[in-house]
Design a protein around this motif. Structure first.
Motif, short mmCIF file in Angstrom:
data_model
loop_
_atom_site.label_atom_id
_atom_site.label_comp_id
_atom_site.label_asym_id
_atom_site.label_seq_id
_atom_site.Cartn_x
_atom_site.Cartn_y
_atom_site.Cartn_z
N ALA A 25 101.79 20.53 59.49
CA ALA A 25 101.63 19.53 60.55
C ALA A 25 101.31 20.20 61.88
CB ALA A 25 102.90 18.69 60.68
N ALA A 26 101.95 21.33 62.16
CA ALA A 26 101.64 22.07 63.39
C ALA A 26 100.21 22.58 63.37
CB ALA A 26 102.62 23.22 63.56
N SER A 27 99.76 23.04 62.22
CA SER A 27 98.39 23.51 62.09
C SER A 27 97.38 22.38 62.33
CB SER A 27 98.17 24.11 60.69
OG SER A 27 96.82 24.39 60.47
N ARG A 28 97.66 21.23 61.77
CA ARG A 28 96.77 20.07 61.99
C ARG A 28 96.75 19.69 63.46
NH1 ARG A 28 98.87 18.72 57.06
NH2 ARG A 28 100.56 17.51 57.95
N TRP A 29 97.91 19.72 64.11
CA TRP A 29 97.97 19.36 65.52
C TRP A 29 97.19 20.37 66.37
CZ3 TRP A 29 100.16 21.82 69.79
CH2 TRP A 29 100.17 21.06 70.96
N LEU A 30 97.34 21.65 66.06
CA LEU A 30 96.63 22.68 66.83
C LEU A 30 95.11 22.58 66.67
CD1 LEU A 30 98.80 25.88 66.42
CD2 LEU A 30 98.18 24.76 68.56
N SER A 34 92.16 17.49 71.03
CA SER A 34 92.97 17.29 72.24
C SER A 34 93.97 18.42 72.47
CB SER A 34 93.71 15.95 72.15
OG SER A 34 94.64 15.98 71.10
N SER A 35 94.16 19.29 71.50
CA SER A 35 95.10 20.41 71.62
C SER A 35 94.43 21.69 72.09
CB SER A 35 95.77 20.67 70.27
OG SER A 35 96.46 19.53 69.84
N VAL A 38 96.22 24.12 74.38
CA VAL A 38 97.32 24.87 73.77
C VAL A 38 96.76 25.86 72.75
CG1 VAL A 38 99.40 24.66 72.35
CG2 VAL A 38 98.93 22.98 74.13
N ARG A 39 95.74 25.44 72.01
CA ARG A 39 95.18 26.24 70.92
C ARG A 39 94.61 27.57 71.41
NH1 ARG A 39 91.90 22.67 68.78
NH2 ARG A 39 90.17 23.17 70.14
N ILE A 40 93.84 27.55 72.48
CA ILE A 40 93.19 28.78 72.95
C ILE A 40 94.21 29.81 73.43
CG2 ILE A 40 91.60 29.72 74.66
CD1 ILE A 40 89.92 27.17 74.27
N PRO A 41 95.17 29.45 74.30
CA PRO A 41 96.17 30.46 74.67
C PRO A 41 97.02 30.93 73.48
CG PRO A 41 96.23 28.63 76.21
CD PRO A 41 95.31 28.24 75.10
N ALA A 42 97.35 30.01 72.56
CA ALA A 42 98.13 30.41 71.38
C ALA A 42 97.34 31.40 70.53
CB ALA A 42 98.50 29.18 70.57
N ALA A 43 96.06 31.13 70.36
CA ALA A 43 95.21 32.04 69.57
C ALA A 43 95.12 33.40 70.24
CB ALA A 43 93.82 31.43 69.39
N LEU A 44 94.94 33.42 71.55
CA LEU A 44 94.84 34.69 72.26
C LEU A 44 96.15 35.48 72.18
CD1 LEU A 44 92.76 33.60 75.37
CD2 LEU A 44 91.98 34.89 73.37
#
Length: 102
Positions: A25-30, A34-35, A38-44
């Motif tokens: 579910a967290a993966s789908r949200w990321l 609209s995420s 959050v996705r780009i800083p988390a990936a970095l």
């Protein structure tokens, strides 16, 4: 939808089948558009953590995960990361089959 985006979506879906429900579910949200903030800083942060995998709480597992997340926003990474994810899940499935035979 272009081919790289479709392949990456299929790779994420196949990976999510292997994850526990909360992580899937967290993966789908990321991955949702609209995420992105959050996705780009988390990936970095995951990529950076993977680079410094010599530290005890960080691991090399963080690097491909970060690259998979950032591939959703960088088109030239989509196909290679989708191929990597599909090969990884295939290896996991073959390992499980091998373990079941033992």
């Amino acid at each position: 939808m272009n081919d790289g985006k479709r392949l990456l979506r299929l790779a994420f879906k196949r990976l999510e089948q292997e994850l526990p429900d909360r992580l899937a579910a967290a993966s789908r949200w990321l991955r949702h558009p609209s995420s992105r903030l959050v996705r780009i800083p988390a990936a970095l942060l995951l990529i950076l953590g993977g680079i410094f995998s010599i530290l005890p709480f960080l691991g090399i597992w963080m690097l491909p995960l970060g690259l998979m997340l950032i591939a959703a926003d960088i088109p030239f990474l989509r196909k290679p990361m989708a191929a990597f994810a599909m090969r990884s899940v295939g290896l996991l499935e073959r390992y499980r089959a091998w373990r079941a035979r033992r």
